[in-house]
Scaffold this active site. Sequence first.
Site, short mmCIF file in Angstrom:
data_model
loop_
_atom_site.label_atom_id
_atom_site.label_comp_id
_atom_site.label_asym_id
_atom_site.label_seq_id
_atom_site.Cartn_x
_atom_site.Cartn_y
_atom_site.Cartn_z
N GLY A 169 0.82 -1.21 0.00
CA GLY A 169 0.00 0.00 0.00
C GLY A 169 0.85 1.26 0.00
O GLY A 169 1.86 1.36 -0.70
N GLY A 170 0.44 2.23 0.82
CA GLY A 170 1.14 3.51 0.87
C GLY A 170 2.59 3.39 1.29
O GLY A 170 3.41 4.27 0.99
N GLY A 404 23.72 9.79 -31.92
CA GLY A 404 23.22 10.53 -30.76
C GLY A 404 23.79 10.00 -29.45
O GLY A 404 23.95 10.75 -28.48
N ALA A 405 24.10 8.70 -29.43
CA ALA A 405 24.61 8.12 -28.19
C ALA A 405 26.00 8.65 -27.87
O ALA A 405 26.39 8.74 -26.71
CB ALA A 405 24.63 6.61 -28.30
C1 HXC Z 1 -3.71 -3.51 10.34
C2 HXC Z 1 -2.55 -5.37 9.75
C3 HXC Z 1 -2.28 -4.81 8.48
C4 HXC Z 1 -2.80 -3.53 8.20
C5 HXC Z 1 -1.37 -6.74 8.59
N1 HXC Z 1 -1.97 -6.56 9.75
N2 HXC Z 1 -1.56 -5.70 7.78
N3 HXC Z 1 -3.27 -4.72 10.66
N4 HXC Z 1 -3.50 -2.91 9.16
N5 HXC Z 1 -2.58 -2.93 7.04
C6 HXC Z 1 -2.02 -7.48 10.88
C7 HXC Z 1 -2.83 -8.73 10.55
O1 HXC Z 1 -4.19 -8.51 10.77
C8 HXC Z 1 -2.24 -9.73 11.53
O2 HXC Z 1 -2.80 -9.54 12.80
C9 HXC Z 1 -0.80 -9.31 11.63
O3 HXC Z 1 -0.74 -7.96 11.16
C10 HXC Z 1 0.11 -10.15 10.75
O4 HXC Z 1 -0.46 -10.18 9.45
P1 HXC Z 1 -0.70 -11.55 8.65
O5 HXC Z 1 -1.67 -11.26 7.59
O6 HXC Z 1 -1.01 -12.64 9.60
O7 HXC Z 1 0.75 -11.80 8.08
P2 HXC Z 1 1.15 -12.41 6.67
O8 HXC Z 1 0.38 -13.66 6.41
O9 HXC Z 1 2.62 -12.48 6.67
O10 HXC Z 1 0.70 -11.34 5.58
C11 HXC Z 1 1.28 -10.05 5.57
C12 HXC Z 1 0.57 -9.14 4.55
C13 HXC Z 1 -0.96 -9.18 4.87
C14 HXC Z 1 0.82 -9.65 3.14
C15 HXC Z 1 1.17 -7.76 4.69
O11 HXC Z 1 -1.16 -8.93 6.28
C16 HXC Z 1 -1.70 -8.14 4.08
O12 HXC Z 1 -2.03 -8.40 2.93
N6 HXC Z 1 -1.99 -7.02 4.71
C17 HXC Z 1 -2.72 -5.94 4.07
C18 HXC Z 1 -1.86 -5.32 2.99
C19 HXC Z 1 -2.53 -4.15 2.31
O13 HXC Z 1 -3.36 -4.34 1.41
N7 HXC Z 1 -2.19 -2.95 2.74
C20 HXC Z 1 -2.73 -1.78 2.13
C21 HXC Z 1 -3.38 -0.93 3.17
S1 HXC Z 1 -4.07 0.44 2.32
P3 HXC Z 1 -3.36 -10.76 13.66
O14 HXC Z 1 -3.65 -10.15 14.99
O15 HXC Z 1 -4.57 -11.26 12.96
O16 HXC Z 1 -2.26 -11.77 13.68
C22 HXC Z 1 -2.80 1.52 2.07
C23 HXC Z 1 -3.20 2.70 1.23
C24 HXC Z 1 -2.40 3.90 1.58
O17 HXC Z 1 -1.70 1.37 2.49
C25 HXC Z 1 -2.13 4.72 0.31
C26 HXC Z 1 -1.37 5.99 0.67
C27 HXC Z 1 -0.78 6.62 -0.57
#
Ligand code: HXC
Length: 514
Positions: A169-170, A404-405
């Site tokens: 994400g961000g 050119g290069a």
């Molecule tokens: C809150 C989060 C989180 C998030 C992970 N966790 N990402 N909590 N916000 N963004 C938490 C999970 O719920 C989990 O908690 C713990 O962290 C570990 O994550 P897992 O999923 O168990 O780990 P893993 O299997 O290794 O997967 C990691 C991951 C996945 C690939 C990063 O968690 C994931 O896909 N997260 C979301 C990624 C995403 O789409 N982010 C974009 C956000 S939007 P528990 O307690 O359940 O163990 C964004 C837009 C901003 O960023 C743009 C600005 C320009």
Amino acid sequence: MNDSLTRLRELREKAMQGGGAERIKQQHDRGKLTARERLALLLDEGSFQELGALATHNLTDFGMSEQRFPGDGIVTGFGKINGRRVAVYAQDFTVLGGSFSEVQSTKICHIQDLALESGIPLIGLNDSGGARIQEGVRSLAAYGEVFTRNVLASGVIPQISVILGPCAGGSVYSPALMDFVIMTRRGSYMFITGPEVIQSVTGEQVSMQDLGGTMVHNAKSGVAQLVAENENEAIQLTKLLLSYLPQNNTEDPPQIEPYDPAERMEERLNAIIPADENEPYDVREIIQAVVDHNSFTEVHPYYARNALVGFARLDGYSVGIVANQPSFLAGVLDIDSSDKIARFVRICDAFNIPIVTFVDTPGYLPGIDQEHYGIIRHGAKVIYAYCEATVPKISIVTRKAIGGAYLAMSSKQMRCDLMLAWPTAQIAVMGADGAVRVLYRKQLAASAEPTKTIREFEHEYREKFFNPYMAADLGQIDEIIEPKETRPRLIRALEVLRTKVKQNPPKKHGLMPV
Ligand code: HXC
């Protein structure tokens, strides 16, 4: 011990535990280190000064009041690397997946501000699931604060990002705004939307690895510049990069004690260019023979391999090396290699690192795709970056410098300080094949048995133009040297240019063709 000290010690102890023993074990089981273990590897022993270790969020929704961890999933502060000061942050995946929060942002911004004001490099160790979902738009604003500081610091202090887990994400944009991105071969990913979102939006199925894995970004997208085999190597690479760079743009890079004779000549260079002009050779061999022994570190080695960029030392001083690579696509300049060269030239210029350019390129790559995807715009970046650069610039034409290069690869007319050529140099407006077809079209078509064959015309053209002597005669080449003399010549020239002062006209900023 009084109560206040007990409380402090308990809180500090809790901060050391991150997300707790179980999460730390999970992190280790994945072959990953914790944020604090990573910082211990990065920084000189005992040099770390932590800031914000006790900061936590104040959210109550989504069960967040039960998930308060001192530090809030990031460790920030100052330390030293080989005695030089740096600002650092390390995201802690054991706390809420290292997700980016308002508190994280405040902590990062604080060290960004202090790093910029104190003129010291910033290093970020990333391991995060992106914006903390529970915080909603708060975390979006929080990213904006960090990006702004990344941009203000760009070209003032070195900024290095190391990706040691997911970077989603961000979170991807702060590394993308920095000077260098290092990824580990396994377990390191960057993407703005993950596989699940992609599948729901476009229907495409892709693994994390194929979407945003290390080789995707090092070889294909060009987002990352270096691959490390593991976390320890990623950290060592960070230290290595810093060793070539100054603390900030007002300083020169550090000189190390020279250990390789400045007058060393390499006899084998006199025979390194193959007799057949189309036979490839590896320009790394030339670079390694010329620079201080073992001092060359290639940057972006897997991306646009027809060009090569990296840092090295000459007589102990940092230099940036740019070269065409004849062993890949004949060293042609295309869209990606233009981007790679332009970016590196600007990094060297920003940080007062002289640029040495080895030229052997048949020119810009012809082709419909290249034209349609903007070789004109991207190729212009190389010209822009070299023309704009005020650091000492020296070019060595080893073989082809065609069309050119020839101009783009740091020619004298584009403010190159010293232009050298080997006797094998071929400096011409275009290749022999194309040139004779244009020049002698009528003669060749006039009769079934022309007086001269196309091969004879080509031979004549080569004799006349495929050498460095016309360019030297016209003053476009300063000197033709024996290849073996390259090292001492470069060192002597750089010694003279060390005090070079050159400024561009005052302006808010130029309009580089991005
Ligand atoms: C809150 C989060 C989180 C998030 C992970 N966790 N990402 N909590 N916000 N963004 C938490 C999970 O719920 C989990 O908690 C713990 O962290 C570990 O994550 P897992 O999923 O168990 O780990 P893993 O299997 O290794 O997967 C990691 C991951 C996945 C690939 C990063 O968690 C994931 O896909 N997260 C979301 C990624 C995403 O789409 N982010 C974009 C956000 S939007 P528990 O307690 O359940 O163990 C964004 C837009 C901003 O960023 C743009 C600005 C320009």
